[in-house]
Design a protein around this motif. Structure first.
Motif, PDB file in Angstrom:
ATOM      1  N   ALA A 289       0.707  -1.252  -0.128  1.00  0.00           N
ATOM      2  CA  ALA A 289      -0.110   0.033  -0.104  1.00  0.00           C
ATOM      3  C   ALA A 289       0.950   1.222  -0.036  1.00  0.00           C
ATOM      4  O   ALA A 289       0.570   2.323  -0.905  1.00  0.00           O
ATOM      5  CB  ALA A 289      -0.932   0.024   1.156  1.00  0.00           C
ATOM      6  N   ASP A 290       1.816   1.193   0.644  1.00  0.00           N
ATOM      7  CA  ASP A 290       2.823   2.416   0.812  1.00  0.00           C
ATOM      8  C   ASP A 290       3.296   2.730  -0.589  1.00  0.00           C
ATOM      9  O   ASP A 290       3.247   3.923  -0.866  1.00  0.00           O
ATOM     10  CB  ASP A 290       4.126   2.009   1.629  1.00  0.00           C
ATOM     11  N   LEU A 291       3.873   1.808  -1.393  1.00  0.00           N
ATOM     12  CA  LEU A 291       4.215   2.140  -2.456  1.00  0.00           C
ATOM     13  C   LEU A 291       3.209   2.276  -3.651  1.00  0.00           C
ATOM     14  O   LEU A 291       3.512   3.377  -4.348  1.00  0.00           O
ATOM     15  CB  LEU A 291       5.037   0.757  -3.143  1.00  0.00           C
ATOM     16  N   PHE A 292       2.116   1.661  -3.605  1.00  0.00           N
ATOM     17  CA  PHE A 292       1.035   1.989  -4.691  1.00  0.00           C
ATOM     18  C   PHE A 292       0.483   3.384  -4.256  1.00  0.00           C
ATOM     19  O   PHE A 292       0.381   4.099  -5.317  1.00  0.00           O
ATOM     20  CB  PHE A 292       0.094   0.605  -4.702  1.00  0.00           C
ATOM     21  N   LEU A 293      -0.209   3.359  -3.227  1.00  0.00           N
ATOM     22  CA  LEU A 293      -0.924   4.521  -2.941  1.00  0.00           C
ATOM     23  C   LEU A 293       0.033   5.839  -2.585  1.00  0.00           C
ATOM     24  O   LEU A 293      -0.604   6.704  -3.119  1.00  0.00           O
ATOM     25  CB  LEU A 293      -1.601   4.328  -1.542  1.00  0.00           C
ATOM     26  N   GLY A 294       1.343   5.516  -2.397  1.00  0.00           N
ATOM     27  CA  GLY A 294       1.962   6.775  -2.213  1.00  0.00           C
ATOM     28  C   GLY A 294       2.535   7.272  -3.710  1.00  0.00           C
ATOM     29  O   GLY A 294       2.380   8.560  -3.980  1.00  0.00           O
ATOM     30  N   ALA A 295       2.708   6.287  -4.478  1.00  0.00           N
ATOM     31  CA  ALA A 295       2.983   6.807  -6.084  1.00  0.00           C
ATOM     32  C   ALA A 295       1.755   7.337  -6.679  1.00  0.00           C
ATOM     33  O   ALA A 295       1.930   8.462  -7.306  1.00  0.00           O
ATOM     34  CB  ALA A 295       3.459   5.686  -6.806  1.00  0.00           C
ATOM     35  N   PHE A 296       0.664   6.911  -6.284  1.00  0.00           N
ATOM     36  CA  PHE A 296      -0.403   7.546  -6.737  1.00  0.00           C
ATOM     37  C   PHE A 296      -0.887   8.666  -6.378  1.00  0.00           C
ATOM     38  O   PHE A 296      -1.070   9.634  -6.931  1.00  0.00           O
ATOM     39  CB  PHE A 296      -1.715   6.312  -6.649  1.00  0.00           C
ATOM     40  N   ALA A 297      -0.441   9.165  -4.843  1.00  0.00           N
ATOM     41  CA  ALA A 297      -0.814  10.263  -4.435  1.00  0.00           C
ATOM     42  C   ALA A 297      -0.018  11.237  -4.997  1.00  0.00           C
ATOM     43  O   ALA A 297      -0.187  12.409  -5.081  1.00  0.00           O
ATOM     44  CB  ALA A 297      -0.875  10.243  -2.854  1.00  0.00           C
TER      45      ALA A 297
ATOM     46  N   ARG B 283     -13.071  12.349  -1.402  1.00  0.00           N
ATOM     47  CA  ARG B 283     -13.341  10.541  -1.698  1.00  0.00           C
ATOM     48  C   ARG B 283     -11.811   9.898  -1.249  1.00  0.00           C
ATOM     49  O   ARG B 283     -12.219   8.935  -0.786  1.00  0.00           O
ATOM     50  CB  ARG B 283     -13.755  10.580  -3.114  1.00  0.00           C
ATOM     51  N   PHE B 284     -10.915  10.441  -1.792  1.00  0.00           N
ATOM     52  CA  PHE B 284      -9.617   9.860  -1.613  1.00  0.00           C
ATOM     53  C   PHE B 284      -9.335   9.680   0.049  1.00  0.00           C
ATOM     54  O   PHE B 284      -8.846   8.727   0.510  1.00  0.00           O
ATOM     55  CB  PHE B 284      -8.450  10.492  -2.179  1.00  0.00           C
ATOM     56  N   GLU B 285      -9.449  10.879   0.597  1.00  0.00           N
ATOM     57  CA  GLU B 285      -9.359  10.794   2.045  1.00  0.00           C
ATOM     58  C   GLU B 285     -10.051   9.859   2.866  1.00  0.00           C
ATOM     59  O   GLU B 285      -9.872   8.904   3.611  1.00  0.00           O
ATOM     60  CB  GLU B 285      -9.709  12.337   2.590  1.00  0.00           C
ATOM     61  N   ALA B 286     -11.391   9.827   2.212  1.00  0.00           N
ATOM     62  CA  ALA B 286     -12.573   8.569   3.004  1.00  0.00           C
ATOM     63  C   ALA B 286     -11.888   7.169   2.835  1.00  0.00           C
ATOM     64  O   ALA B 286     -11.920   6.431   3.810  1.00  0.00           O
ATOM     65  CB  ALA B 286     -13.776   8.850   2.262  1.00  0.00           C
ATOM     66  N   LEU B 287     -11.290   6.930   1.474  1.00  0.00           N
ATOM     67  CA  LEU B 287     -10.938   5.734   1.384  1.00  0.00           C
ATOM     68  C   LEU B 287      -9.484   5.280   2.215  1.00  0.00           C
ATOM     69  O   LEU B 287      -9.546   4.313   2.571  1.00  0.00           O
ATOM     70  CB  LEU B 287     -10.488   5.674   0.091  1.00  0.00           C
TER      71      LEU B 287
ATOM     72  N   ASN C 232     -16.412   4.850  -7.433  1.00  0.00           N
ATOM     73  CA  ASN C 232     -16.483   6.240  -7.960  1.00  0.00           C
ATOM     74  C   ASN C 232     -15.299   6.482  -8.794  1.00  0.00           C
ATOM     75  O   ASN C 232     -14.517   5.785  -9.035  1.00  0.00           O
ATOM     76  CB  ASN C 232     -16.446   7.250  -6.541  1.00  0.00           C
ATOM     77  N   ASP C 233     -15.264   7.890  -9.085  1.00  0.00           N
ATOM     78  CA  ASP C 233     -14.136   8.321  -9.962  1.00  0.00           C
ATOM     79  C   ASP C 233     -12.716   7.948  -9.419  1.00  0.00           C
ATOM     80  O   ASP C 233     -11.723   7.764 -10.031  1.00  0.00           O
ATOM     81  CB  ASP C 233     -14.309  10.064 -10.472  1.00  0.00           C
ATOM     82  N   VAL C 234     -12.356   8.363  -8.071  1.00  0.00           N
ATOM     83  CA  VAL C 234     -11.221   8.133  -7.327  1.00  0.00           C
ATOM     84  C   VAL C 234     -10.716   6.866  -7.788  1.00  0.00           C
ATOM     85  O   VAL C 234      -9.767   6.513  -7.737  1.00  0.00           O
ATOM     86  CB  VAL C 234     -11.159   8.731  -6.173  1.00  0.00           C
ATOM     87  N   MET C 235     -11.787   5.822  -7.361  1.00  0.00           N
ATOM     88  CA  MET C 235     -11.514   4.396  -7.160  1.00  0.00           C
ATOM     89  C   MET C 235     -10.906   3.889  -8.853  1.00  0.00           C
ATOM     90  O   MET C 235     -10.219   3.152  -9.089  1.00  0.00           O
ATOM     91  CB  MET C 235     -12.454   3.506  -6.776  1.00  0.00           C
ATOM     92  N   ALA C 236     -11.820   4.793  -9.709  1.00  0.00           N
ATOM     93  CA  ALA C 236     -11.516   4.166 -11.297  1.00  0.00           C
ATOM     94  C   ALA C 236      -9.814   4.705 -11.620  1.00  0.00           C
ATOM     95  O   ALA C 236      -9.166   4.178 -12.140  1.00  0.00           O
ATOM     96  CB  ALA C 236     -12.379   4.962 -12.231  1.00  0.00           C
ATOM     97  N   LEU C 237      -9.582   5.738 -10.965  1.00  0.00           N
ATOM     98  CA  LEU C 237      -8.410   6.510 -11.096  1.00  0.00           C
ATOM     99  C   LEU C 237      -7.253   5.372 -10.631  1.00  0.00           C
ATOM    100  O   LEU C 237      -6.141   5.201 -10.983  1.00  0.00           O
ATOM    101  CB  LEU C 237      -7.987   7.784 -10.584  1.00  0.00           C
ATOM    102  N   LEU C 238      -7.470   4.828  -9.676  1.00  0.00           N
ATOM    103  CA  LEU C 238      -6.656   4.203  -8.531  1.00  0.00           C
ATOM    104  C   LEU C 238      -6.370   3.051  -9.524  1.00  0.00           C
ATOM    105  O   LEU C 238      -5.435   2.318  -9.736  1.00  0.00           O
ATOM    106  CB  LEU C 238      -7.159   3.865  -7.310  1.00  0.00           C
TER     107      LEU C 238
END
Length: 89
Positions: free
Chosen positions: A26-34, A48-52, A76-82
């Motif tokens: 999660a650190d690698l993936f979510l960090g790079a995404f963010a 929406r990202f903060e709630a996730l 939602n759109d944020v999950m689609a982006l992820l």
């Protein structure tokens, strides 16, 4: 004194929080995404990202990778982006 706005600080906090989750995956993936997406996200997507990010790492990664059914609230759109995000170009 800093010229950072509350929105700038929020974005920095979300990037940091995404990068230091506790599980390496999660650190690698979510960090790079963010780092790639948060600087240009509008407020509603940041919400929406903060709630996730309140969810547990294994659940988030399972939903992104479609290993487990995703709760409707995160469809939602944020999950689609992820789900479309790739660590390598």
């Amino acid at each position: 004194m800093t010229d950072e706005t509350p929105l700038d600080l929020r974005r920095k906090r979300l990037i940091y929080r995404s990068s230091y989750r506790g599980s390496k995956e999660a650190d690698l993936f979510l960090g790079a995404f963010a780092r790639a997406r948060v600087p240009t996200m509008p407020d509603d997507q940041l919400d929406r990202f903060e709630a996730l990010l309140e969810e547990h790492d294994p659940d988030i990664m399972d939903w992104i990778l479609e290993r487990q059914p995703m709760p409707e609230v995160y469809r939602n759109d944020v999950m689609a982006l992820l789900q479309a995000f790739r660590l390598t170009p």
